[in-house]
Every structure is written in C-alpha cells, then in structure tokens.
Design an enzyme around this catalytic site. Sequence first.
Site, PDB file in Angstrom:
ATOM      1  N   HIS A  69       6.471  -1.180   3.139  1.00  0.00           N
ATOM      2  CA  HIS A  69       6.468  -2.560   3.609  1.00  0.00           C
ATOM      3  C   HIS A  69       5.638  -3.430   2.685  1.00  0.00           C
ATOM      4  O   HIS A  69       4.642  -3.002   2.129  1.00  0.00           O
ATOM      5  CB  HIS A  69       5.964  -2.683   5.054  1.00  0.00           C
ATOM      6  CG  HIS A  69       4.631  -2.051   5.313  1.00  0.00           C
ATOM      7  ND1 HIS A  69       4.456  -0.686   5.400  1.00  0.00           N
ATOM      8  CD2 HIS A  69       3.401  -2.599   5.515  1.00  0.00           C
ATOM      9  CE1 HIS A  69       3.183  -0.416   5.651  1.00  0.00           C
ATOM     10  NE2 HIS A  69       2.515  -1.563   5.722  1.00  0.00           N
TER      11      HIS A  69
ATOM     12  N   HIS B  20       6.215   3.974   6.151  1.00  0.00           N
ATOM     13  CA  HIS B  20       7.438   3.195   5.944  1.00  0.00           C
ATOM     14  C   HIS B  20       7.075   2.086   4.966  1.00  0.00           C
ATOM     15  O   HIS B  20       6.158   1.302   5.230  1.00  0.00           O
ATOM     16  CB  HIS B  20       7.906   2.603   7.280  1.00  0.00           C
ATOM     17  CG  HIS B  20       9.278   1.997   7.252  1.00  0.00           C
ATOM     18  ND1 HIS B  20      10.186   2.190   8.280  1.00  0.00           N
ATOM     19  CD2 HIS B  20       9.905   1.211   6.344  1.00  0.00           C
ATOM     20  CE1 HIS B  20      11.311   1.533   7.997  1.00  0.00           C
ATOM     21  NE2 HIS B  20      11.149   0.926   6.825  1.00  0.00           N
TER      22      HIS B  20
ATOM     23  N   HIS C  96       3.371  -6.761   2.402  1.00  0.00           N
ATOM     24  CA  HIS C  96       2.621  -7.802   3.105  1.00  0.00           C
ATOM     25  C   HIS C  96       2.854  -9.118   2.376  1.00  0.00           C
ATOM     26  O   HIS C  96       2.677  -9.203   1.152  1.00  0.00           O
ATOM     27  CB  HIS C  96       1.116  -7.499   3.080  1.00  0.00           C
ATOM     28  CG  HIS C  96       0.724  -6.281   3.857  1.00  0.00           C
ATOM     29  ND1 HIS C  96       0.255  -6.343   5.154  1.00  0.00           N
ATOM     30  CD2 HIS C  96       0.729  -4.962   3.518  1.00  0.00           C
ATOM     31  CE1 HIS C  96      -0.025  -5.125   5.572  1.00  0.00           C
ATOM     32  NE2 HIS C  96       0.264  -4.268   4.608  1.00  0.00           N
TER      33      HIS C  96
ATOM     34  N   GLN D 159       0.887  -1.172   0.000  1.00  0.00           N
ATOM     35  CA  GLN D 159       0.000   0.000   0.000  1.00  0.00           C
ATOM     36  C   GLN D 159       0.920   1.215   0.000  1.00  0.00           C
ATOM     37  O   GLN D 159       1.522   1.545   1.013  1.00  0.00           O
ATOM     38  CB  GLN D 159      -0.916  -0.049   1.227  1.00  0.00           C
ATOM     39  CG  GLN D 159      -1.920  -1.181   1.145  1.00  0.00           C
ATOM     40  CD  GLN D 159      -2.393  -1.647   2.515  1.00  0.00           C
ATOM     41  OE1 GLN D 159      -1.593  -2.028   3.348  1.00  0.00           O
ATOM     42  NE2 GLN D 159      -3.688  -1.614   2.736  1.00  0.00           N
TER      43      GLN D 159
END
Length: 208
Positions: free
Chosen positions: A150, A148, A152, A137
């Site tokens: 990331h 930050h 998933h 996202q």
Amino acid sequence: MLKQVLLPYGVHFPRYFFLHSPSSSSSSSSTLPLLRTLRISSFSSIKMAGEEEKQELKFGPYKIHKSEVFYATNLSYAMVNLRPLLPGHVLICPKREVKRFVDLTAEETSDLWLTAQKIGNQLESYHKASSLTFAIQDGPQAGQTVPHVHIHVVPRRGGDFEKNDEIYDAMDEKEKELKEKLDLDKERKDRSFEEMAQEADEYRKLFL
C-alpha cells in the site's frame, strides 16, 4: 412481434445479437431489429451493472467495507485511513493481495502509481495543501505491519511537522496502530465507520 427486453443499465450486446428483418414491399424502408433468444449466463464476458461494487476488497487478511473505498480501477483501490496522520492521509492498494512490492506485475505497478498520482493531485487541492508525501513500507523491517502492498498518500503543509522527516517515524507508529485497530476483536476507539464513510463520500465526489 418485438418483445421488450429490460436490461441492467450499462449492459450492451454485440451487434451479432441483432438480426434485421428482411425488406419487403409491405415494410417501411427502416427495419426493426429482432432480438435472438439469449442465454446471458453463457456470456461471461458481459459485465452486469454493479458487478464491480459486489467485488469484495481485502487489505491483507482484513475485509474492507465498500463505504471506506472512494476510488477504484480494475487493479487498484483507494481507501480512507482509520488513523490518518494528517487530513487527507489515504491508502492506495492493489486489489490483488500482494505482500511485497516486487511481486506486483508491471500492469499493477503502473496502475498503482498512476492511481496514487491522481488521488494525490485531487486531495492536495481539496485540503489546500502545498506538497505531497508518497511512501511505501515494503516488508516488516521497513515498518510494514499489514502484509499487503500500500502507498501512503499524505497532503502536506508547511509546519505540519516540526522536522519534516518526523512524518516517517509517525508513519511507523500509525502502521502498528492500524494493524491493532483492524483486528476485528478489538474495539475501535478511533474514527467511527460513519465518520470514515462520510469522508470517503466527500472524496468520491472529486472523481465524478
């Protein structure tokens, strides 16, 4: 006289630190290395054992406890999730605090996805899943709540969601909840640190 020098495990010195004693008729054919006096602190390129573990990892403005991290490279790390959607749902992050995907360097981008690939492969097998969801996202309007980057990584099985795309709506909700729960002033009502540390320890064994 050769003085014994004890060094942390894994520390190696370049060859030029060692001088061989000159051969003589009284000495044996093999010579003993004589260690020069060293000032280790002056050699910043030498990494001491455990230095990597001392590095503080952050997820946006939040400090991440090392017990929640189960895999790391020089540029990325993988941590267990406070509120996983499904068993094995973890997060892969760059070590450098980077808000948007476009701001990653080429090296960080490559390392992040290679790490996600490696983690996904192991967790899919560990959880006896048959597929994987990888999702980013990227920005607030995309559902990102922690600034930050990331990834998933979610091991998937048939029927885990009634409609497959429902996972993305669920992920949006979990992102919002994650931000709330990472707020250190709020009480954790989800998984305990002990539970998360135990899961991370199990995953850590997959990469030994």
